[in-house]
Design a protein around this motif. Structure first.
Motif, short mmCIF file in Angstrom:
data_model
loop_
_atom_site.label_atom_id
_atom_site.label_comp_id
_atom_site.label_asym_id
_atom_site.label_seq_id
_atom_site.Cartn_x
_atom_site.Cartn_y
_atom_site.Cartn_z
N ILE A 26 48.21 7.05 19.86
CA ILE A 26 47.66 6.56 18.29
C ILE A 26 48.08 7.66 17.39
O ILE A 26 48.59 7.06 16.39
N LEU A 27 48.13 9.02 17.70
CA LEU A 27 48.46 9.91 16.70
C LEU A 27 50.09 9.80 16.09
O LEU A 27 50.32 10.07 15.14
N SER A 28 51.02 9.42 17.52
CA SER A 28 52.37 9.85 17.23
C SER A 28 52.72 8.72 16.49
O SER A 28 53.78 8.77 15.50
N SER A 29 52.35 7.44 16.87
CA SER A 29 52.75 6.13 16.04
C SER A 29 51.98 5.80 15.00
O SER A 29 52.34 4.85 14.35
N LYS A 30 50.88 6.49 14.52
CA LYS A 30 49.82 6.19 13.70
C LYS A 30 49.51 4.63 13.58
O LYS A 30 49.70 4.00 12.52
N SER A 31 49.18 4.33 14.93
CA SER A 31 48.72 2.91 14.89
C SER A 31 47.81 2.82 16.19
O SER A 31 47.72 3.74 17.04
#
Length: 262
Positions: free
Chosen positions: A16-21
């Protein structure tokens, strides 16, 4: 809905954090084997009780419609109104070894507007169900058979009902106090697939990037009662990730679970 809690694994949090999705899962792979059927099961049960002489018509109507809608899935991202809940740690967070993410519900709703909707889950009959029951009853009352025109109308009614069915779940899940971020078939979006030893899982991706670097979206991250991670190491991980991915973590509180789950 100011505070919404998502129980998950460290891997999913990192994604979630790495892809901002966030990835919304196809409901066909949820933990309730009757997803998208419960509302229709309630309706069918009530209509059979009200119109026992129409049993064959009712059974065929529901069988035909559910077959027609089988390949029109919905996608959901599950959250709860309950924080630090032992049952959900055990069920959704690798037996308490993961994390619980506290989202700002209003911020999440704003970021995903036009792509998905926040919906409260029902675990019993309620107003929407009763409205569908009334309309379907109008088609059945006094009719021996349904005309071709009626079938077209019923198709439309079941299409709408299928969208509502995403907010119904079996009463045995009532303690989860669930709220869902929902997206529906026919959407324009980014579909992803994960291959497992049991098959293929489908997900719909929604970006959380709105120009603010996710500022204020995540309020708190609770480390699971059985998580084997040091709070200070976790904070250093977040600091490093925030610099690499340009995520604003300034307002995120990190705490350990108070749950006695072991």
């Amino acid at each position: 809905m100011d505070k919404l809690y998502h129980y998950t694994t460290f891997e999913a949090l990192n994604s979630i954090l790495s892809s901002k999705s966030i990835w919304l899962g196809n409901v066909h792979y949820m933990n309730d084997k009757n997803e998208m059927r419960y509302l229709f099961d309630l309706l069918k049960e009530d209509l059979l009780n009200d119109y026992p002489e129409r049993e064959n018509i009712i059974s065929k109507m529901f069988d035909d419609q559910q077959k027609r809608l089988a390949n029109k899935p919905a996608y959901i991202f599950s959250m709860s109104k309950d924080e630090d809940d032992a049952a959900q740690w055990d069920r959704y967070s690798n037996r308490g070894s993961g994390v619980c993410i506290e989202f700002d519900g209003k911020a999440l709703e704003q970021i995903t507007k036009g792509k998905a909707e926040l919906k409260t889950v029902y675990y019993s009959r309620e107003k929407t169900h009763l409205n569908y029951k009334k309309i379907m009853g109008m088609y059945l009352k006094g009719k021996g058979n349904l005309s071709e025109d009626d079938k077209v109308d019923l198709n439309q009614l079941f299409e709408i009902g299928n969208a509502s069915a995403i907010t119904y779940k079996h009463k045995s899940f009532k303690s989860e106090n669930e709220v869902r971020l929902c997206a529906f078939y026919g959407l324009e979006g980014d579909l992803h697939y994960i291959i497992t030893d049991k098959g293929v899982k489908e997900y719909y991706s929604i970006s959380l990037e709105d120009g603010s670097n996710m500022k204020g979206l995540i309020k708190k991250i609770i480390l699971g009662p059985n998580a084997s991670v040091d709070e200070y190491i976790f904070k250093r991980y977040l600091n490093k990730l925030s610099k690499e991915k340009h995520i604003d973590i300034s307002g995120i509180q990190i705490k350990n679970s108070d749950s006695p789950l072991r």
